[in-house]
Design an enzyme around this catalytic site. Structure first.
Site, PDB file in Angstrom:
ATOM      1  N   GLN A 113       0.939  -0.656   0.193  1.00  0.00           N
ATOM      2  CA  GLN A 113      -0.234  -0.222   0.211  1.00  0.00           C
ATOM      3  C   GLN A 113       0.820   1.845   0.286  1.00  0.00           C
ATOM      4  OE1 GLN A 113      -2.715  -0.893  -1.078  1.00  0.00           O
ATOM      5  NE2 GLN A 113      -3.723  -1.041   0.822  1.00  0.00           N
ATOM      6  N   ARG A 155       2.059  -2.083  17.211  1.00  0.00           N
ATOM      7  CA  ARG A 155       3.106  -1.947  15.979  1.00  0.00           C
ATOM      8  C   ARG A 155       3.961  -2.822  16.601  1.00  0.00           C
ATOM      9  NH1 ARG A 155       1.910   3.830  16.997  1.00  0.00           N
ATOM     10  NH2 ARG A 155       1.193   4.641  14.914  1.00  0.00           N
ATOM     11  N   ARG A 184      -0.494  14.491  10.946  1.00  0.00           N
ATOM     12  CA  ARG A 184      -1.566  14.710  11.908  1.00  0.00           C
ATOM     13  C   ARG A 184      -2.412  15.660  12.923  1.00  0.00           C
ATOM     14  NH1 ARG A 184      -0.210   8.372  12.314  1.00  0.00           N
ATOM     15  NH2 ARG A 184      -1.071   7.122  10.168  1.00  0.00           N
ATOM     16  N   HIS A 217       7.752   6.710  17.684  1.00  0.00           N
ATOM     17  CA  HIS A 217       6.830   6.496  17.324  1.00  0.00           C
ATOM     18  C   HIS A 217       6.225   5.165  17.485  1.00  0.00           C
ATOM     19  CE1 HIS A 217       3.661   6.768  13.330  1.00  0.00           C
ATOM     20  NE2 HIS A 217       4.243   5.288  12.800  1.00  0.00           N
TER      21      HIS A 217
END
Ligand code: A3D
Length: 320
Positions: free
Chosen positions: A13, A89, A152, A176
């Protein structure tokens, strides 16, 4: 002057979106690599067939052979697996670490002069491992996360205040993950810090806190909506901003995961800080003054990254 060459490792993606943006911006010829046969060539051909309507002159190539990335100026790595709902994550660590080992070997053999931008999660640990596996100098191996997290934050602020995104500048430091550190004191609307925007009564403290939490949860919000994968348009756009700053020697100051060498009191670990990105790669770490609460939050975030690095070292002892 010969065209630049952009190698994208992972044609999923984000990789596909990176290829489209690289072509539309004519950053250079694009090589789209993936281990799954046909994915790279299929996406490359599809994008090449948009060249006439989009007016770009770049060559697109899909491949499953590392030799095709030879001489790349920029390598952007998204190879691995993304999150599914309910996963953090960090759940991706073991599988993606093995992927980083293969990718590091390919880059080391064929593109050792490139700027390498890692996007694969868990980001800070994966970029750390990729630098070690590839053996490239640390100033040429950097991680994309802060540009996305800051984007964001900017989006939520502009949306809430009803102002142009062009006048919003937001700052997110640290790893992150859930411990990332959005910094309202250094985030501004037309130069006015968010802390003053609250004092002026333009935004309530509660709303600002809500936006900060939504920024931290920004990735999970999209994973929850998509259900089958994670965000890809904004992550790709963020990495392209970093690649462009390098290729054009723009010297933008962007929050990137870089290996710290004593800055912010951290040594050896990769973590997100403001960095000047120019022809020399990560040219300069900008050290901003943190107050005690900000420093505490930053230290906590660094601690979380260090925990992931230790986990990598247990899985792959040669990284120790
Ligand atoms: P996806 O669409 O699954 O693409 C990953 C691609 O990697 C697939 O096409 C795989 O076939 C390919 N791949 C797997 N193993 C290898 C290998 N050994 N060598 C080459 N290619 C391989 O995922 P995606 O593009 O949505 O996300 C890619 C990564 O980026 C994931 O780890 C995400 O978690 C991460 N991500 C990071 C951010 C950050 O802000 C840091 C944001 C969003 C996603």
């Amino acid at each position: 002057m010969a065209r630049k060459k952009i190698a994208l490792i992972g044609a999923g993606q984000i990789g596909g979106t990176l290829a489209l943006l690289s072509a539309q911006k004519e950053l250079g010829d694009v090589v789209l690599f993936d281990v799954v046969d046909g994915v790279g060539p299929g996406k490359a051909l599809d994008i090449a067939q948009s060249a006439v309507t989009q007016s770009f002159d770049v060559k697109m190539k899909g491949t499953s052979e590392y030799k095709d990335i030879e001489g790349a100026d920029v390598v952007i790595v998204t190879a691995g697996v993304p999150r599914k709902p309910g996963m953090s994550r960090d759940d991706l660590l073991e599988i993606n670490l093995k992927v980083m080992e293969q990718v590091g070997a390919g880059i080391s053999k064929y593109a050792s002069d490139a700027l390498v931008i890692c996007i694969t999660n868990p980001l800070d640990a994966m970029v750390w491992a990729l630098q070690k596996f590839s053996g490239l100098p640390a100033n040429k191996v950097i991680g994309m996360a802060g540009v996305l997290d800051s984007s964001r934050f900017c989006h939520f602020i502009a949306d809430e205040l009803g102002v142009s995104i062009e006048d919003v500048n937001a700052f997110v430091l640290g790893g992150h993950g859930d411990t990332m550190v959005p910094l309202p004191r250094y985030s501004t609307v037309a130069g006015i810090p968010l802390t003053d925007i609250v004092k002026m009564g333009w935004m309530s403290k509660e709303k600002l806190d809500e936006i900060i939490q939504r920024t931290r949860d920004g990735g999970a919000e999209i994973v929850g909506l998509l259900k089958t994968g994670s965000a890809f348009y904004a992550p790709a756009a963020s990495a392209i901003a970093m690649a462009e700053s390098y290729l054009k020697d723009k010297k933008r100051v962007l929050p990137c995961a870089v290996q710290l060498n004593g800055e912010y009191g951290v040594k050896g670990t990769y973590v997100g800080v403001p960095v000047v990105i120019g022809a020399g790669g990560a040219e300069k770490v900008v050290e901003i003054a943190l107050n005690s609460a900000e420093q505490k939050a930053f230290d906590k975030s660094v601690g979380a990254v260090e925990g992931l690095i230790e986990a990598c070292q247990k899985i792959a002892p040669k990284l120790a």
